[in-house]
Write a protein that holds these residues in place. Structure first.
Motif, PDB file in Angstrom:
ATOM      1  N   GLY A 116       0.701  -1.308  -0.050  1.00  0.00           N
ATOM      2  CA  GLY A 116      -0.145  -0.090   0.075  1.00  0.00           C
ATOM      3  C   GLY A 116       0.725   1.267   0.064  1.00  0.00           C
ATOM      4  O   GLY A 116       0.274   2.340   0.069  1.00  0.00           O
ATOM      5  N   VAL A 117       2.046   1.366   0.057  1.00  0.00           N
ATOM      6  CA  VAL A 117       3.205   2.243  -0.069  1.00  0.00           C
ATOM      7  C   VAL A 117       3.630   2.606  -1.385  1.00  0.00           C
ATOM      8  O   VAL A 117       4.039   1.682  -2.135  1.00  0.00           O
ATOM      9  CB  VAL A 117       4.186   2.131   1.126  1.00  0.00           C
ATOM     10  N   ASP A 118       3.364   3.700  -2.029  1.00  0.00           N
ATOM     11  CA  ASP A 118       4.041   4.037  -3.408  1.00  0.00           C
ATOM     12  C   ASP A 118       5.311   4.343  -3.215  1.00  0.00           C
ATOM     13  O   ASP A 118       5.824   5.034  -2.072  1.00  0.00           O
ATOM     14  CB  ASP A 118       3.077   4.635  -4.335  1.00  0.00           C
ATOM     15  N   LYS A 119       6.203   4.830  -4.164  1.00  0.00           N
ATOM     16  CA  LYS A 119       7.460   5.166  -4.318  1.00  0.00           C
ATOM     17  C   LYS A 119       7.379   6.524  -3.424  1.00  0.00           C
ATOM     18  O   LYS A 119       8.356   6.797  -2.578  1.00  0.00           O
ATOM     19  CB  LYS A 119       7.828   5.293  -5.662  1.00  0.00           C
ATOM     20  N   SER A 120       6.582   7.592  -3.935  1.00  0.00           N
ATOM     21  CA  SER A 120       6.823   8.980  -3.423  1.00  0.00           C
ATOM     22  C   SER A 120       6.364   8.891  -1.989  1.00  0.00           C
ATOM     23  O   SER A 120       6.928   9.458  -1.171  1.00  0.00           O
ATOM     24  CB  SER A 120       6.287   9.933  -4.133  1.00  0.00           C
ATOM     25  N   ALA A 121       5.406   8.153  -1.686  1.00  0.00           N
ATOM     26  CA  ALA A 121       4.971   7.958  -0.151  1.00  0.00           C
ATOM     27  C   ALA A 121       6.229   7.585   0.629  1.00  0.00           C
ATOM     28  O   ALA A 121       6.553   7.840   1.867  1.00  0.00           O
ATOM     29  CB  ALA A 121       3.768   7.280   0.250  1.00  0.00           C
ATOM     30  N   ILE A 166       9.379   7.714  -0.112  1.00  0.00           N
ATOM     31  CA  ILE A 166      10.399   8.484   0.192  1.00  0.00           C
ATOM     32  C   ILE A 166      10.035   9.794   1.299  1.00  0.00           C
ATOM     33  O   ILE A 166      10.958  10.117   2.228  1.00  0.00           O
ATOM     34  CB  ILE A 166      10.665   9.326  -1.209  1.00  0.00           C
ATOM     35  N   LYS A 167       8.938  10.190   1.371  1.00  0.00           N
ATOM     36  CA  LYS A 167       8.467  11.283   2.126  1.00  0.00           C
ATOM     37  C   LYS A 167       8.594  10.479   3.744  1.00  0.00           C
ATOM     38  O   LYS A 167       8.820  11.153   4.534  1.00  0.00           O
ATOM     39  CB  LYS A 167       6.821  11.441   2.007  1.00  0.00           C
ATOM     40  N   LEU A 168       8.153   9.354   3.659  1.00  0.00           N
ATOM     41  CA  LEU A 168       8.132   8.417   5.034  1.00  0.00           C
ATOM     42  C   LEU A 168       9.695   8.505   5.489  1.00  0.00           C
ATOM     43  O   LEU A 168       9.972   8.703   6.664  1.00  0.00           O
ATOM     44  CB  LEU A 168       7.613   7.078   4.781  1.00  0.00           C
ATOM     45  N   THR A 169      10.653   8.076   4.407  1.00  0.00           N
ATOM     46  CA  THR A 169      11.886   8.229   4.995  1.00  0.00           C
ATOM     47  C   THR A 169      12.517   9.319   5.420  1.00  0.00           C
ATOM     48  O   THR A 169      13.255   9.288   6.480  1.00  0.00           O
ATOM     49  CB  THR A 169      12.876   7.491   3.688  1.00  0.00           C
ATOM     50  N   ALA A 170      12.070  10.373   4.619  1.00  0.00           N
ATOM     51  CA  ALA A 170      12.558  11.721   5.261  1.00  0.00           C
ATOM     52  C   ALA A 170      12.109  11.995   6.662  1.00  0.00           C
ATOM     53  O   ALA A 170      12.847  12.418   7.463  1.00  0.00           O
ATOM     54  CB  ALA A 170      12.179  12.831   4.347  1.00  0.00           C
ATOM     55  N   ALA A 205      14.863  12.640 -10.792  1.00  0.00           N
ATOM     56  CA  ALA A 205      14.518  11.898 -11.928  1.00  0.00           C
ATOM     57  C   ALA A 205      13.221  11.219 -11.635  1.00  0.00           C
ATOM     58  O   ALA A 205      13.017  10.652 -10.509  1.00  0.00           O
ATOM     59  CB  ALA A 205      15.659  10.801 -12.111  1.00  0.00           C
ATOM     60  N   GLU A 206      12.433  11.275 -12.650  1.00  0.00           N
ATOM     61  CA  GLU A 206      10.802  10.803 -12.599  1.00  0.00           C
ATOM     62  C   GLU A 206      10.153  11.113 -11.574  1.00  0.00           C
ATOM     63  O   GLU A 206       9.904  10.367 -10.595  1.00  0.00           O
ATOM     64  CB  GLU A 206      11.245   9.121 -12.525  1.00  0.00           C
ATOM     65  N   GLY A 207      10.448  12.348 -11.271  1.00  0.00           N
ATOM     66  CA  GLY A 207       9.566  13.174 -10.103  1.00  0.00           C
ATOM     67  C   GLY A 207      10.178  12.697  -8.738  1.00  0.00           C
ATOM     68  O   GLY A 207       9.556  12.782  -7.782  1.00  0.00           O
ATOM     69  N   ILE A 208      11.516  12.149  -8.643  1.00  0.00           N
ATOM     70  CA  ILE A 208      11.735  12.037  -7.319  1.00  0.00           C
ATOM     71  C   ILE A 208      13.037  12.695  -7.153  1.00  0.00           C
ATOM     72  O   ILE A 208      14.101  12.610  -7.920  1.00  0.00           O
ATOM     73  CB  ILE A 208      12.313  10.297  -7.235  1.00  0.00           C
ATOM     74  N   GLU A 209      13.183  13.295  -6.172  1.00  0.00           N
ATOM     75  CA  GLU A 209      14.441  14.008  -5.584  1.00  0.00           C
ATOM     76  C   GLU A 209      15.399  13.097  -4.889  1.00  0.00           C
ATOM     77  O   GLU A 209      15.299  12.576  -3.832  1.00  0.00           O
ATOM     78  CB  GLU A 209      14.022  14.999  -4.773  1.00  0.00           C
ATOM     79  N   GLU A 210      16.387  12.934  -5.429  1.00  0.00           N
ATOM     80  CA  GLU A 210      17.597  11.930  -4.888  1.00  0.00           C
ATOM     81  C   GLU A 210      18.552  12.908  -4.057  1.00  0.00           C
ATOM     82  O   GLU A 210      19.617  13.168  -4.636  1.00  0.00           O
ATOM     83  CB  GLU A 210      18.283  11.276  -6.066  1.00  0.00           C
ATOM     84  N   ALA A 211      18.088  13.092  -2.948  1.00  0.00           N
ATOM     85  CA  ALA A 211      18.896  13.873  -1.848  1.00  0.00           C
ATOM     86  C   ALA A 211      19.727  12.914  -0.909  1.00  0.00           C
ATOM     87  O   ALA A 211      19.121  12.146  -0.483  1.00  0.00           O
ATOM     88  CB  ALA A 211      18.070  14.958  -1.293  1.00  0.00           C
ATOM     89  N   LEU A 241      25.388   7.484  -6.296  1.00  0.00           N
ATOM     90  CA  LEU A 241      25.178   6.313  -5.642  1.00  0.00           C
ATOM     91  C   LEU A 241      23.825   6.304  -4.622  1.00  0.00           C
ATOM     92  O   LEU A 241      23.699   5.380  -3.630  1.00  0.00           O
ATOM     93  CB  LEU A 241      26.267   5.809  -4.576  1.00  0.00           C
ATOM     94  N   TRP A 242      23.142   7.376  -4.636  1.00  0.00           N
ATOM     95  CA  TRP A 242      21.889   7.510  -3.784  1.00  0.00           C
ATOM     96  C   TRP A 242      20.986   6.180  -3.752  1.00  0.00           C
ATOM     97  O   TRP A 242      20.974   5.660  -4.734  1.00  0.00           O
ATOM     98  CB  TRP A 242      21.145   8.585  -4.329  1.00  0.00           C
ATOM     99  N   ARG A 243      20.793   5.773  -2.599  1.00  0.00           N
ATOM    100  CA  ARG A 243      19.732   4.601  -2.538  1.00  0.00           C
ATOM    101  C   ARG A 243      18.904   4.635  -1.374  1.00  0.00           C
ATOM    102  O   ARG A 243      19.476   5.366  -0.374  1.00  0.00           O
ATOM    103  CB  ARG A 243      20.426   3.163  -2.158  1.00  0.00           C
ATOM    104  N   ILE A 244      17.582   4.526  -1.339  1.00  0.00           N
ATOM    105  CA  ILE A 244      16.799   5.032  -0.148  1.00  0.00           C
ATOM    106  C   ILE A 244      16.288   3.525   0.480  1.00  0.00           C
ATOM    107  O   ILE A 244      16.187   2.407  -0.234  1.00  0.00           O
ATOM    108  CB  ILE A 244      15.593   5.465  -0.617  1.00  0.00           C
TER     109      ILE A 244
END
Ligand code: SF4
Ligand code: SF4
Ligand code: SF4
Lengths: 320, 120
Positions: A292-297, A299-303, B80-86, B117-120
């Motif tokens: 249920g978590v998409d990519k952009s969510a 990333i926000k969750l990670t931040a 890239a593709e709407g994602i900010e790799e910070a 080398l950004w990875r999340i």
């Protein structure tokens, strides 16, 4: 008194080694305190040659009642379905397995090879190996999906590479003392008491998981092993952080990722280069995200998680 | 950069590592002065990642400019593709120390920097 017979197919003996290390209860306790009569076991059996053949024939015929049949290793079917690559006591092991499982009150598949085929059944599966009642995730295996032992239970699967010693002895005690009915099995026929929770349950790195602080090398005393090193703790059913290994530790406590060895897909990705100890990503983002978590969510969750993390999360912790 | 009202740029770098600040300033100066780092191709697939890491493994710790160049540092997030790799969201970023803990880099950074080398 419950008669137990233990045979080994396509295996490395790891589960026998594990069994001999059991502590609660120990292999000796099974005999002295819980009335298990070990008819034969590859590392403990005294009989050889003709005597073993006679023992096996008597178990098949019922002359010796077979209460528990434990099988370790895969059922080898090569070449061409004959099974002669794995002969034992004068004939293909698979023929003994067929007859002994039909004669036994309870059948226990021990370790990944016996449960789902494990490493030997990994593509291209040269030995044409199967688990007793599964081939990887597919129900059926060597005995077929409808198999039930005389007591009315399907094969009891105790997976692991190897299985933890106490999972083995505790299941054997339950069966030998007439409490098999209490063994609730999950969809993959694993006793729920051991395989309901995840490796992550009790992991000392859970806070690092929550705050998304990553371990970057094996053995580090901080950080979660999920983000970079491919830890499968959140997806693997095992009690490895509840029932510790050698009563001391676990893989993740020692800074080693869980490889998911209690799941039928193990070893994952058929051991393709770059798939072991590495989280699989697409453009730097994990391919397997929480449901249920998409990519952009994500990333926000990670931040958010990282900025909420306490300073101690970046420091070494004492991990036993 | 701020997500969900959280902003890790508010976290002040810990003073436990006094060597970090001058090194961070050195990296910033190098990039401001026009050091051309290998921002692309990005190290998304395991082969590319391995090849960048293998090159970094041959660089001495004191060769900071070389490491910054190979890793493809930028002073802003790469998008890239709407994602900010910070760095801020990268798994190797230690928010309190404001440090990149990737074993091959081990450099002080800032939350809105980035590298390939950004990875999340
Ligand atoms: S190390 Fe593995 S089991 Fe432990 S918290 Fe991280 S992902 Fe979960
Ligand atoms: S930690 Fe994972 S790989 Fe290790 S024994 Fe437990 S389930 Fe298997
Ligand atoms: S690896 Fe991550 S934290 Fe390190 S410099 Fe690159 S983006 Fe920043």
């Amino acid at each position: 008194m419950a008669n137990m017979l233990w045979l080994q197919g396509g295996a490395c003996s790891g589960n026998t080694m594990s069994f001999l290390n059991a502590e609660e209860p120990s292999a000796c306790d099974l005999v002295t305190d819980f009335g298990i009569n070990v008819l034969w076991q590859p590392s403990l059996g005294m009989d050889m040659g003709e005597n073993v053949q006679k023992l096996l024939r008597d178990c098949v015929s019922g002359a010796i009642p077979l209460d528990i049949f434990v099988f370790e290793g895969t059922v080898v079917n090569a070449p061409n379905g004959t099974g002669t690559w794995n002969r034992f006591a004068g004939r293909p092991m698979k023929d003994w397995v067929k007859e002994l499982t039909a004669a036994a009150q309870f059948v226990v598949a021990l370790g990944d090879c016996a449960t789902w085929g494990g490493i030997p059944a990994t593509a291209p599966n040269p030995s044409d190996s199967k688990g007793l009642q599964f081939l990887k995730k597919q129900h059926g295996g060597f005995l077929g999906a409808n198999f039930k032992s005389k007591a009315g239970l399907p094969v009891i699967n105790i997976p692991g590479c190897p299985a933890h010693p106490d999972w083995v002895t505790q299941v054997l005690v339950a069966v030998a003392t007439g409490r098999a009915g209490e063994l609730e099995l999950d969809d993959l026929q694993r006793p729920k008491t051991f395989f309901k929770s995840f490796t992550q349950t009790g992991c000392t790195r859970n806070m690092h998981f929550a705050y998304k602080v990553s371990a970057t090398e094996f053995g580090q005393r901080k950080g979660c092993l999920f983000y970079d090193l491919g830890c499968r703790g959140p997806m693997t059913h095992s009690p490895c952080n509840r029932i510790l290994w050698n009563r001391q530790s676990s893989k993740t406590r020692a800074g080693m990722p869980c490889l998911g060895c209690t799941e039928p897909e193990f070893p994952f990705f058929d051991l393709a280069p770059g798939s072991v100890f590495k989280t699989q990503t697409m453009m730097g983002v994990p391919k397997e995200l929480p449901e249920g978590v998409d990519k952009s969510a994500y990333i926000k969750l990670t931040a958010a998680a990282k900025s909420a993390s306490p300073a101690w999360a970046e420091k070494d912790i004492f991990v036993i | 950069m701020a997500y969900l009202g959280m902003d890790s740029s508010n976290i002040q770098p810990t003073e436990e590592f006094p060597e970090d600040a001058p090194l961070r300033a050195q990296v910033e100066k190098l990039l401001h002065a026009g050091l051309r780092s290998e921002v692309e191709p990005r190290a998304y697939d395991p082969e590319m990642q391995q090849s960048v890491l293998a090159r970094l493994q041959h660089v001495l710790a004191e060769e900071v400019a070389k490491r910054v160049e190979i890793a493809g540092f930028t002073l802003h997030p790469y998008a890239a593709e709407g994602i900010e790799e910070a760095c801020e969201t990268c798994m190797y970023f230690l928010s309190h120390r404001q440090f990149c803990a990737l074993p091959e880099l081990q450099l002080p950074v800032k939350p809105d920097w980035s590298c390939r080398l950004w990875r999340i």
